[in-house]
Design an enzyme around this catalytic site. Structure first.
Site, PDB file in Angstrom:
ATOM      1  N   GLN A 257       7.857  46.939 -30.234  1.00 31.65           N
ATOM      2  CA  GLN A 257       9.199  46.598 -29.739  1.00 31.65           C
ATOM      3  C   GLN A 257       9.530  45.157 -30.116  1.00 31.65           C
ATOM      4  O   GLN A 257       9.005  44.199 -29.541  1.00 31.65           O
ATOM      5  CB  GLN A 257       9.290  46.775 -28.221  1.00 31.65           C
ATOM      6  CG  GLN A 257      10.722  46.597 -27.731  1.00 31.65           C
ATOM      7  CD  GLN A 257      10.895  46.770 -26.230  1.00 31.65           C
ATOM      8  OE1 GLN A 257      10.213  46.113 -25.445  1.00 31.65           O
ATOM      9  NE2 GLN A 257      11.810  47.633 -25.814  1.00 31.65           N
TER      10      GLN A 257
ATOM     11  N   TYR B 118      18.600  41.441 -22.686  1.00 31.31           N
ATOM     12  CA  TYR B 118      18.005  40.436 -23.580  1.00 31.31           C
ATOM     13  C   TYR B 118      18.983  40.100 -24.712  1.00 31.31           C
ATOM     14  O   TYR B 118      20.124  40.562 -24.717  1.00 31.31           O
ATOM     15  CB  TYR B 118      16.638  40.926 -24.061  1.00 31.31           C
ATOM     16  CG  TYR B 118      15.690  41.087 -22.886  1.00 31.31           C
ATOM     17  CD1 TYR B 118      15.265  39.966 -22.171  1.00 31.31           C
ATOM     18  CD2 TYR B 118      15.281  42.341 -22.436  1.00 31.31           C
ATOM     19  CE1 TYR B 118      14.442  40.097 -21.052  1.00 31.31           C
ATOM     20  CE2 TYR B 118      14.464  42.476 -21.322  1.00 31.31           C
ATOM     21  CZ  TYR B 118      14.045  41.350 -20.642  1.00 31.31           C
ATOM     22  OH  TYR B 118      13.247  41.469 -19.534  1.00 31.31           O
TER      23      TYR B 118
ATOM     24  N   HIS C  80      14.701  45.800 -29.318  1.00 30.41           N
ATOM     25  CA  HIS C  80      14.980  45.744 -27.883  1.00 30.41           C
ATOM     26  C   HIS C  80      16.424  45.275 -27.718  1.00 30.41           C
ATOM     27  O   HIS C  80      16.705  44.088 -27.589  1.00 30.41           O
ATOM     28  CB  HIS C  80      14.007  44.789 -27.199  1.00 30.41           C
ATOM     29  CG  HIS C  80      13.953  44.961 -25.720  1.00 30.41           C
ATOM     30  ND1 HIS C  80      14.867  45.729 -25.023  1.00 30.41           N
ATOM     31  CD2 HIS C  80      13.092  44.478 -24.781  1.00 30.41           C
ATOM     32  CE1 HIS C  80      14.565  45.698 -23.737  1.00 30.41           C
ATOM     33  NE2 HIS C  80      13.496  44.951 -23.569  1.00 30.41           N
ATOM     34  N   GLY C  81      17.315  46.265 -27.732  1.00 31.31           N
ATOM     35  CA  GLY C  81      18.736  45.956 -27.643  1.00 31.31           C
ATOM     36  C   GLY C  81      19.291  46.277 -26.272  1.00 31.31           C
ATOM     37  O   GLY C  81      20.491  46.482 -26.111  1.00 31.31           O
TER      38      GLY C  81
END
Ligand code: FMN
Ligand code: SF4
Length: 449
Positions: free
Chosen positions: A102, A173, A168-169
């Site tokens: 990730q 974040y 990691h959308g």
């Protein structure tokens, strides 16, 4: 088992996974302060590979040191990290389990920044409304550097022998901070209308494709509904499902091989991981964050003060709603109807019949599981043996989550064990066995590979 959709292989464009149960990311502070990895992480991932999941998506792996959210997370920010990730991938592969890294950047959402970069970067220069983490608005140059950092992370993952990467959308974040209409307040080509807010992630996808080619698995985790005002009603709602469906279509066109549906514009969020809230337990570890955010001390006092703590707990539970298992399925279904690539769904899954129905009913192609696998590493084997639910299921108490800032990752629900000692012994198994440099099987054979 024959004919059971749970055990049918899942075929992505560039990757095949042996079944439909994938370990979702679960971060813990296992590694060294500087971002180098150690044996505890290998041991941790092996628990799930051995338990039969088709693939493991690693925890949050920062592509840049400034993008980490806590020290003691293994990073992929430089080539020297490749041998460590190769070690983890090789160990997991021994169990016919695929390994997806990730690729992550926390932006302004950082629990404990560490000593190198006191301030985070973001699409905005506004601190986050809940904890007050301060940040700098990224310049065009910093955006381009970060796009390249993601692409370099993908290249390193490929060189390490990983089977793919996940962007990691989701969960608040950095990529969410650009996508979100509630957070992104830019007036340049990276802000404003949806196309502009999606530009950052689409540039990342294209740069990754340039760096690793078209034949390496690339998926994106996205918070399809942000519920940005879940705890602070005066905040904006953020992106809704329709906005995210559009983004998913653009991601597919840009070369993404799968969409992983999550929700919430922060982490944690009442709907992610959906479960109980316990301010007394939260206060035990939240104290480590007091100096990290402008509002963290205020929150800490509130967690320890009646009736503020009870008010917070009520608001959290109201925002969560009643459904836990399959909480994101309606969103996943809408995404699935709009894209051709496989769709993964996260959120509470631990009942075979529920998962079967989600897949055969056309809401998703596979589920990803975090807490129920912390509670029962062998969940897949239990399903294979005919259990619809584990005899001691995850209670969604979220104590694993509240512990993680300070304590080793593991199941902290004492009710699931015969004693507290037994629970602690189980948590500590992550530090055994095998000295660094040996896989579990190798150590069992006196160190021979
Ligand atoms: C302790 C803990 C750490 C987590 N760390 C991450 C993470 O690093 N990256 C991520 O995308 N999700 C993370 N999650 C969210 C999970 O991957 C998952 O999407 C969420 O918990 C819902 O699934 P579950 O109900 O099966 O736990 C974490 C969850 C927990 C409980
Ligand atoms: S502490 Fe254990 S039972 Fe509670 S949510 Fe975490 S894994 Fe589930």
């Amino acid at each position: 088992m024959p004919g059971d959709v749970l055990f049918e292989p899942l075929v992505f464009r560039n990757l095949t996974v042996k079944n439909r149960i994938i370990r979702s990311s679960i971060s813990g502070r296992f590694d060294n302060y500087d971002g180098s990895g150690n044996q505890a992480r290998v041991n941790w991932e092996l628990k799930f590979a051995r338990g039969g999941v088709g693939a493991i998506i690693t925890s949050f792996v920062p592509v840049h040191l400034r993008g980490r959210i806590l020290p003691n997370y293994a990073t992929i920010d430089r080539d020297e990290r490749i041998p460590f990730w190769r070690e983890v991938a090789n160990a997991v592969h021994e169990y016919d389990c695929r390994f997806i890294i990730q690729l992550s950047h926390g932006g302004r959402q950082r629990d404990i920044p560490g000593i190198e970069y006191p301030k985070g970067l973001s699409s905005t220069d506004k601190p986050d409304p809940l904890h007050g983490f301060e940040c700098e608005r990224m310049t065009g140059e910093q955006i381009q550097e970060t796009v390249k950092a993601f692409a370099a992370g993908a290249r390193r993952a490929r060189e390490a022998g990983a089977d793919g990467v996940e962007l990691h959308g989701s969960n608040g974040y950095l990529i969410t901070q650009f996508l979100s209409s509630a957070i992104n307040d830019r007036h340049d080509e990276y802000g404003g209308k949806l196309e502009n807010r999606a530009r950052f992630v689409l540039e990342i996808v294209r740069e990754i494709r340039k760096e690793v080619g078209d034949d390496f698995h690339l998926q994106m985790k996205i918070s399809t509904t942000e519920y940005n005002n879940a705890l602070l009603p005066w905040e904006e709602e953020g992106n809704k499902l329709g906005d995210s469906v559009r983004v998913c279509q653009w991601l597919e066109q840009a070369g993404v091989d799968a969409i992983h549906v999550s929700s919430g514009s922060s982490f944690p969020h009442p709907r992610n991981p959906a479960g109980d809230v316990n301010t007394e337990e939260m206060a035990k570890t939240y104290d480590t964050m007091i100096s990290s955010g402008e509002r963290a001390y205020r929150n800490y006092v509130a967690f320890r003060t009646w009736p503020l703590n009870k008010f917070f707990e009520k608001q959290w539970l109201d925002a969560r709603g009643d459904v836990i298992e399959g909480i994101n399925l309606p969103d996943a279904r809408a995404v699935k109807q709009a894209v051709r690539v496989p769709v993964l769904c996260t959120g509470g899954f631990q009942t075979a019949s529920v998962i079967r129905q989600a897949i055969s009913g056309g809401s998703c192609d596979a589920v990803t599981v975090a807490r129920p696998l912390i509670a029962n590493h062998d969940l897949v084997q239990l399903f294979a043996a005919g259990h619809d639910r584990p005899p001691k299921p995850c209670s969604y108490c979220n104590l694993c989550l509240f512990s993680v800032l300070e304590n080793p990752l593991g199941c902290y629900d004492e009710r699931r064990f015969t004693s507290r000692d037994e629970m602690i012994a189980e948590i500590m198994t992550v530090f055994q066995p095998a000295p660094f440099g040996q896989t579990e099987k190798a150590s069992a054979h006196g160190g021979e590979q």
